[in-house]
Design an enzyme around this catalytic site. Sequence first.
Site, PDB file in Angstrom:
ATOM      1  N   TYR A  20     -10.766   0.204   0.507  1.00  0.00           N
ATOM      2  CA  TYR A  20     -10.546   0.637   1.889  1.00  0.00           C
ATOM      3  C   TYR A  20      -9.193   1.323   2.047  1.00  0.00           C
ATOM      4  O   TYR A  20      -8.982   2.051   3.015  1.00  0.00           O
ATOM      5  CB  TYR A  20     -10.685  -0.553   2.844  1.00  0.00           C
ATOM      6  CG  TYR A  20      -9.420  -1.307   3.224  1.00  0.00           C
ATOM      7  CD1 TYR A  20      -8.739  -2.085   2.305  1.00  0.00           C
ATOM      8  CD2 TYR A  20      -8.919  -1.241   4.517  1.00  0.00           C
ATOM      9  CE1 TYR A  20      -7.601  -2.782   2.659  1.00  0.00           C
ATOM     10  CE2 TYR A  20      -7.775  -1.941   4.892  1.00  0.00           C
ATOM     11  CZ  TYR A  20      -7.117  -2.701   3.964  1.00  0.00           C
ATOM     12  OH  TYR A  20      -5.977  -3.366   4.326  1.00  0.00           O
ATOM     13  N   ARG A  21      -8.290   1.112   1.072  1.00  0.00           N
ATOM     14  CA  ARG A  21      -6.898   1.532   1.248  1.00  0.00           C
ATOM     15  C   ARG A  21      -6.223   1.301  -0.095  1.00  0.00           C
ATOM     16  O   ARG A  21      -6.569   0.346  -0.807  1.00  0.00           O
ATOM     17  CB  ARG A  21      -6.307   0.610   2.311  1.00  0.00           C
ATOM     18  CG  ARG A  21      -4.890   0.808   2.739  1.00  0.00           C
ATOM     19  CD  ARG A  21      -4.604  -0.260   3.803  1.00  0.00           C
ATOM     20  NE  ARG A  21      -3.311  -0.169   4.388  1.00  0.00           N
ATOM     21  CZ  ARG A  21      -2.811  -1.083   5.228  1.00  0.00           C
ATOM     22  NH1 ARG A  21      -3.524  -2.150   5.560  1.00  0.00           N
ATOM     23  NH2 ARG A  21      -1.617  -0.938   5.753  1.00  0.00           N
ATOM     24  N   ASP A  48      -0.299  -8.943   9.333  1.00  0.00           N
ATOM     25  CA  ASP A  48       0.614 -10.030   8.960  1.00  0.00           C
ATOM     26  C   ASP A  48       2.079  -9.657   9.133  1.00  0.00           C
ATOM     27  O   ASP A  48       2.807 -10.384   9.794  1.00  0.00           O
ATOM     28  CB  ASP A  48       0.335 -10.471   7.530  1.00  0.00           C
ATOM     29  CG  ASP A  48      -0.946 -11.294   7.442  1.00  0.00           C
ATOM     30  OD1 ASP A  48      -1.019 -12.335   8.105  1.00  0.00           O
ATOM     31  OD2 ASP A  48      -1.865 -10.879   6.736  1.00  0.00           O
ATOM     32  N   TYR A  78       0.831  -1.201   0.000  1.00  0.00           N
ATOM     33  CA  TYR A  78       0.000   0.000   0.000  1.00  0.00           C
ATOM     34  C   TYR A  78       0.871   1.257   0.000  1.00  0.00           C
ATOM     35  O   TYR A  78       0.399   2.347   0.296  1.00  0.00           O
ATOM     36  CB  TYR A  78      -0.940   0.007   1.204  1.00  0.00           C
ATOM     37  CG  TYR A  78      -2.017  -1.059   1.129  1.00  0.00           C
ATOM     38  CD1 TYR A  78      -3.033  -0.964   0.188  1.00  0.00           C
ATOM     39  CD2 TYR A  78      -2.017  -2.146   1.994  1.00  0.00           C
ATOM     40  CE1 TYR A  78      -4.019  -1.937   0.107  1.00  0.00           C
ATOM     41  CE2 TYR A  78      -3.000  -3.119   1.919  1.00  0.00           C
ATOM     42  CZ  TYR A  78      -3.998  -3.008   0.969  1.00  0.00           C
ATOM     43  OH  TYR A  78      -4.977  -3.969   0.890  1.00  0.00           O
ATOM     44  N   HIS A  91       4.325  -6.842  -4.506  1.00  0.00           N
ATOM     45  CA  HIS A  91       2.948  -6.811  -4.977  1.00  0.00           C
ATOM     46  C   HIS A  91       2.234  -5.594  -4.375  1.00  0.00           C
ATOM     47  O   HIS A  91       2.763  -4.928  -3.502  1.00  0.00           O
ATOM     48  CB  HIS A  91       2.213  -8.093  -4.602  1.00  0.00           C
ATOM     49  CG  HIS A  91       2.082  -8.292  -3.116  1.00  0.00           C
ATOM     50  ND1 HIS A  91       1.459  -9.363  -2.550  1.00  0.00           N
ATOM     51  CD2 HIS A  91       2.489  -7.542  -2.070  1.00  0.00           C
ATOM     52  CE1 HIS A  91       1.487  -9.259  -1.247  1.00  0.00           C
ATOM     53  NE2 HIS A  91       2.106  -8.172  -0.922  1.00  0.00           N
TER      54      HIS A  91
END
Lengths: 108, 549
Positions: free
Chosen positions: B496-497, B151, B92, B410
């Site tokens: 959401y993000r 995570d 992100y 990713h």
Amino acid sequence: MVRRIAGISVSLSLLVMGQALAQDIERGREVFQYWCAPCHDDGEARPGTVALQILYSGEKPALLEERTDLLPEYTKTIVRTGISIMPFYRKTEISDADLDALAAYLAP
Amino acid sequence: MPILPPGINETDFSAALGQFAETVGTNWVFTSDEDVALYRDAYSPFWGSDEEKLASAAVAPESVEEVQQIVRIANRYRIPLYPISTGKNYGYGGSAPVHSGSVVVDLKRMNRVLEIDERNATCLVEPGVSYFDLYNAIQEKGAKLWIDCPDPGWGSPIGNALDHGLGYTIGHFRDHFGSHCGMEVVLPNGEVLRTGPGGVPGSKTWQQYQYAFGPQLDGIFSQSNFGIVTKMGFWLAPEPEAFREDTVAVYNHDDLIPLVDVTSYLTNSSISNGLPGLGSPLLQAIGTSWGGPDSDPEHIALLQTSDRPALERYGREKNIPYWTCNIKTYGPKEVIDAQWAHAREKFASSIPGATFTEGEKLEFPLTYEQGEEYQQGRIAGGRVDFGIPNLSIFQIISRTPWNPNPKFGHYYFSPIIPKTGEAIFEASRVFTEAHDQLGLPRPPQGITSLPALYYQRSAMLLMALQVTRNIEVDQKNRSAFKELVKIAAEHGWGEYRTPPAFQDDVMNAYSFGNNALRRFNETIKDAIDPNGIISPGKSGIWPKNMRGA
């Protein structure tokens, strides 16, 4: 007499250097435990270890701490440039001094 | 020589850097090419292209006073700043700014765990504290408290909460922003504001009550560019006595609808307080816990057809469920057994033919070996279920037997969809078609992915796009991502993000009322940050002097 004093002085210097090296290596171990072990420790759930097992197929140990070919410059380069999915580390994370210590810890 | 902030001349930039150095010390201002390169986003979807977002320099304060001074200097010279906490928001956005040429304010040195209150189960931390650090501080104190971590454990509780990050343990603790309590923020004019009871000088309840008197402002400092958060309180969970994880399996396609409904009932009633995990052994969809790929040619052939009754029949004959849901419960030993018994009865009475697998019950504290053992059998999950930070999640993209040639990272397309079976079916159809249309790889079995149920009343799809560091391929993937955002918006779903590369697109999807949300954010931005120095462009919020540029 002068030679004897010089001899003591050299011995002391070596002792101090040895202690400094030991401190560096201990610091290097701490840096490894904090920053590297979550991926490069022993275990199937350690992405770095699993990746190196596959990459080297047993030709080299998958565990960095068991390697005997990690020259300090190589360790320092990988930490500052990253490799594969491993990102690089900023100096606010691993300072140059800590990186020297880590490289010394992993060195042959 | 790194790039300059746009519109800033070398003289002013040099003067600002000099004053930053006077503030934090020359060692903590980074200006050389090699040092500034460490602030690239290692998982940037722009990597190596002309569009890559790059810092001009970085400055690393150690105290709130230093942050204030940096903000004042930035105002003086109109220098755009981009604060980061631990800089580990990979997928992100990493430590690179949204607006190229910004000076990164690296808060990693502000790494103090300021308070752990075991009696009231709260903590107060600085932005450079990682989940590992907070966990270690709690262990060292011997407090019987759990954190809730995402995570990757190297992230910052503050940074993660501010980006609406999520975790894995008990109920509302999984919503990291929702379980914060009290913030300290350096405003764009250099003043310090404390939210909640922290507004009272000498407050005794800053981490105990989430509201202040008057408007509740905390939310405007999340996913925003309205200030630099320098402290944040969080609620922690008292260590539970025990945990159990059980699985319900159903065998018809349409059973997903009652499966999700009963799961929602159990979650919303706090009967099951853990993170439910959906899977599809029959479709071998992401999230399955039923083992690896099936090599039965009959199964593979059936997956290529749209003959659903035949696939259902095959599943029943081979005892391969169409859907599964892992039900996790934390609490006193006897109580969680009773909770599971009730959950099982609810599923059994709502879904004829449902079967159940009862899992091992664990008691806390876990031994290190138990934690390891639990982790070994999983890629995701595992120790994060118990608030133990780790980095095992990176096995979803690192070199593994099932991914022998990994890429370079990713990023996620992650829309929020309704928490119903019908919505999951619709989203699956829409995004499967979209993936085909956009030429993106997808699992061939007809379901793009099953949603994660982190939030208690909504579901989230997580679709990863690879960072290839091939400029052409990454450009194609970025275009595809932007299309996915549009397609989601057409169906009433918003993300959401999102990484910096797509924050304008996602904000534009929240277009209700002629983009009233974005325009209101811009109104706040212009009022409190007239020079536009804090994170220009973050979440699609640009200051007046950069809008439309």
